[in-house]
Design a protein around this motif. Structure first.
Motif, PDB file in Angstrom:
ATOM      1  N   LEU A 105       0.848  -1.181   0.000  1.00 37.24           N
ATOM      2  CA  LEU A 105       0.000   0.000   0.000  1.00 37.24           C
ATOM      3  C   LEU A 105       0.887   1.235   0.000  1.00 37.24           C
ATOM      4  O   LEU A 105       1.688   1.430   0.908  1.00 37.24           O
ATOM      5  N   LEU A 106       0.745   2.064  -1.033  1.00 40.46           N
ATOM      6  CA  LEU A 106       1.491   3.314  -1.118  1.00 40.46           C
ATOM      7  C   LEU A 106       0.603   4.441  -0.608  1.00 40.46           C
ATOM      8  O   LEU A 106      -0.535   4.592  -1.056  1.00 40.46           O
ATOM      9  N   ILE A 107       1.128   5.209   0.333  1.00 39.53           N
ATOM     10  CA  ILE A 107       0.417   6.366   0.883  1.00 39.53           C
ATOM     11  C   ILE A 107       1.315   7.572   0.683  1.00 39.53           C
ATOM     12  O   ILE A 107       2.446   7.586   1.166  1.00 39.53           O
ATOM     13  N   SER A 108       0.816   8.564  -0.047  1.00 36.43           N
ATOM     14  CA  SER A 108       1.634   9.726  -0.350  1.00 36.43           C
ATOM     15  C   SER A 108       0.940  11.018   0.059  1.00 36.43           C
ATOM     16  O   SER A 108      -0.240  11.213  -0.232  1.00 36.43           O
ATOM     17  N   ALA A 109       1.691  11.890   0.713  1.00 31.05           N
ATOM     18  CA  ALA A 109       1.216  13.236   1.059  1.00 31.05           C
ATOM     19  C   ALA A 109       2.028  14.262   0.276  1.00 31.05           C
ATOM     20  O   ALA A 109       2.193  15.396   0.702  1.00 31.05           O
ATOM     21  N   HIS A 110       2.532  13.852  -0.878  1.00 30.99           N
ATOM     22  CA  HIS A 110       3.322  14.741  -1.726  1.00 30.99           C
ATOM     23  C   HIS A 110       2.471  15.943  -2.127  1.00 30.99           C
ATOM     24  O   HIS A 110       1.296  15.786  -2.454  1.00 30.99           O
ATOM     25  N   PRO A 111       3.021  17.149  -2.110  1.00 29.95           N
ATOM     26  CA  PRO A 111       2.228  18.346  -2.417  1.00 29.95           C
ATOM     27  C   PRO A 111       1.570  18.315  -3.804  1.00 29.95           C
ATOM     28  O   PRO A 111       0.493  18.859  -3.983  1.00 29.95           O
ATOM     29  N   SER A 112       2.209  17.676  -4.775  1.00 30.92           N
ATOM     30  CA  SER A 112       1.648  17.629  -6.132  1.00 30.92           C
ATOM     31  C   SER A 112       1.032  16.291  -6.493  1.00 30.92           C
ATOM     32  O   SER A 112       0.177  16.223  -7.366  1.00 30.92           O
ATOM     33  N   TYR A 113       1.497  15.213  -5.859  1.00 26.81           N
ATOM     34  CA  TYR A 113       1.066  13.868  -6.262  1.00 26.81           C
ATOM     35  C   TYR A 113       0.518  13.064  -5.090  1.00 26.81           C
ATOM     36  O   TYR A 113       0.816  11.885  -4.954  1.00 26.81           O
ATOM     37  N   ALA A 114      -0.280  13.669  -4.247  1.00 32.69           N
ATOM     38  CA  ALA A 114      -0.857  12.971  -3.091  1.00 32.69           C
ATOM     39  C   ALA A 114      -1.788  11.870  -3.589  1.00 32.69           C
ATOM     40  O   ALA A 114      -2.601  12.087  -4.485  1.00 32.69           O
ATOM     41  N   ARG A 115      -1.647  10.680  -2.991  1.00 31.85           N
ATOM     42  CA  ARG A 115      -2.463   9.550  -3.418  1.00 31.85           C
ATOM     43  C   ARG A 115      -2.371   8.412  -2.428  1.00 31.85           C
ATOM     44  O   ARG A 115      -1.479   8.369  -1.590  1.00 31.85           O
ATOM     45  N   VAL A 116      -3.300   7.458  -2.561  1.00 29.87           N
ATOM     46  CA  VAL A 116      -3.313   6.233  -1.769  1.00 29.87           C
ATOM     47  C   VAL A 116      -3.741   5.129  -2.725  1.00 29.87           C
ATOM     48  O   VAL A 116      -4.792   5.240  -3.356  1.00 29.87           O
ATOM     49  N   HIS A 117      -2.925   4.092  -2.851  1.00 27.36           N
ATOM     50  CA  HIS A 117      -3.303   2.988  -3.729  1.00 27.36           C
ATOM     51  C   HIS A 117      -2.405   1.779  -3.503  1.00 27.36           C
ATOM     52  O   HIS A 117      -1.326   1.883  -2.918  1.00 27.36           O
ATOM     53  N   LEU A 118      -2.852   0.640  -3.996  1.00 30.43           N
ATOM     54  CA  LEU A 118      -2.032  -0.563  -3.973  1.00 30.43           C
ATOM     55  C   LEU A 118      -1.034  -0.463  -5.117  1.00 30.43           C
ATOM     56  O   LEU A 118      -1.334   0.127  -6.158  1.00 30.43           O
ATOM     57  N   THR A 119       0.154  -1.021  -4.926  1.00 29.25           N
ATOM     58  CA  THR A 119       1.193  -0.924  -5.942  1.00 29.25           C
ATOM     59  C   THR A 119       2.001  -2.217  -6.018  1.00 29.25           C
ATOM     60  O   THR A 119       2.012  -3.006  -5.067  1.00 29.25           O
ATOM     61  N   ASN A 120       2.671  -2.399  -7.143  1.00 25.87           N
ATOM     62  CA  ASN A 120       3.614  -3.510  -7.308  1.00 25.87           C
ATOM     63  C   ASN A 120       5.034  -2.987  -7.426  1.00 25.87           C
ATOM     64  O   ASN A 120       5.972  -3.765  -7.563  1.00 25.87           O
ATOM     65  N   GLU A 121       5.188  -1.670  -7.425  1.00 25.53           N
ATOM     66  CA  GLU A 121       6.502  -1.043  -7.567  1.00 25.53           C
ATOM     67  C   GLU A 121       7.401  -1.364  -6.378  1.00 25.53           C
ATOM     68  O   GLU A 121       6.930  -1.548  -5.259  1.00 25.53           O
ATOM     69  N   THR A 122       8.694  -1.394  -6.651  1.00 19.30           N
ATOM     70  CA  THR A 122       9.688  -1.579  -5.601  1.00 19.30           C
ATOM     71  C   THR A 122      10.435  -0.256  -5.441  1.00 19.30           C
ATOM     72  O   THR A 122      10.827   0.361  -6.431  1.00 19.30           O
TER      73      THR A 122
END
Length: 184
Positions: free
Chosen positions: A48-65
């Motif tokens: 689970l990726l949780i981001s509070a980035h000022p431009s790219y805030a998001r929450v989603h499942l990911t396969n990225e490493t």
């Protein structure tokens, strides 16, 4: 795609189906405003990726490493202390706003059952990830701190009471999974 109330509703539903009842096994903070949670749920491992980035805030499942820093940041270590090994009790959207709450039940340092809430406010440059103690509604810590000098409406600092950001009057749409232009 930007996060609005409808997209947040769909994402919260997807996360609920995939992660509810799962155990948080690992937590990493590869970037200053982004977290990766490893969750074991329904016989599968999820990231689970949780981001509070000022431009790219998001929450989603990911396969990225992601490459993690050799020394974990303080917020990451605090999340590990409070959430690793916890069971995700619920995932929900607050009203029809861009706020998702993950409620996790685990044990504290003396072995008592403790419930924590990880609140993800997905609001552009005002995005934040906040850990609170559910019983006392007290902020344990957050990715971004807001002092009274920065925000008169609420203070987001450890030890303060959690106050949700102001709602935008969307409560009348609560729970309606319809799109614009659809007839009731």
């Amino acid at each position: 795609m930007s996060f609005d109330g409808v997209f947040t509703y769909a994402m919260a539903k997807e996360l609920k189906e995939a992660l509810e009842g799962g155990r948080i096994t690992k937590i990493y903070q590869p970037f200053p405003h982004e977290l990766v949670f490893y969750v074991r749920a329904h016989g599968q491992n999820h990231k689970l990726l949780i981001s509070a980035h000022p431009s790219y805030a998001r929450v989603h499942l990911t396969n990225e490493t992601y490459d993690n820093p050799t020394e974990p940041p303080m917020f990451c270590m605090l999340l590990r202390k409070h959430l690793e090994g916890s069971i995700i009790e619920s995932i929900r959207q607050v009203d029809f706003d861009r706020i998702i709450v993950i409620e996790a039940k685990g044990r504290n340092e003396i072995g008592d059952i403790s419930v924590k809430q990880l609140i993800m406010e997905i609001m552009g440059r005002h995005s934040n990830i906040i850990l609170i103690d559910k019983q006392t509604n007290t902020i344990i810590d957050s990715v971004k701190h807001l002092s009274p000098a920065v925000n008169r409406y609420r203070t987001v600092l450890p030890g303060h009471e959690y106050i949700a950001p102001p709602s935008h009057g969307k409560e009348s749409l609560k729970g309606l999974p319809h799109s614009r232009g659809a007839r009731p």
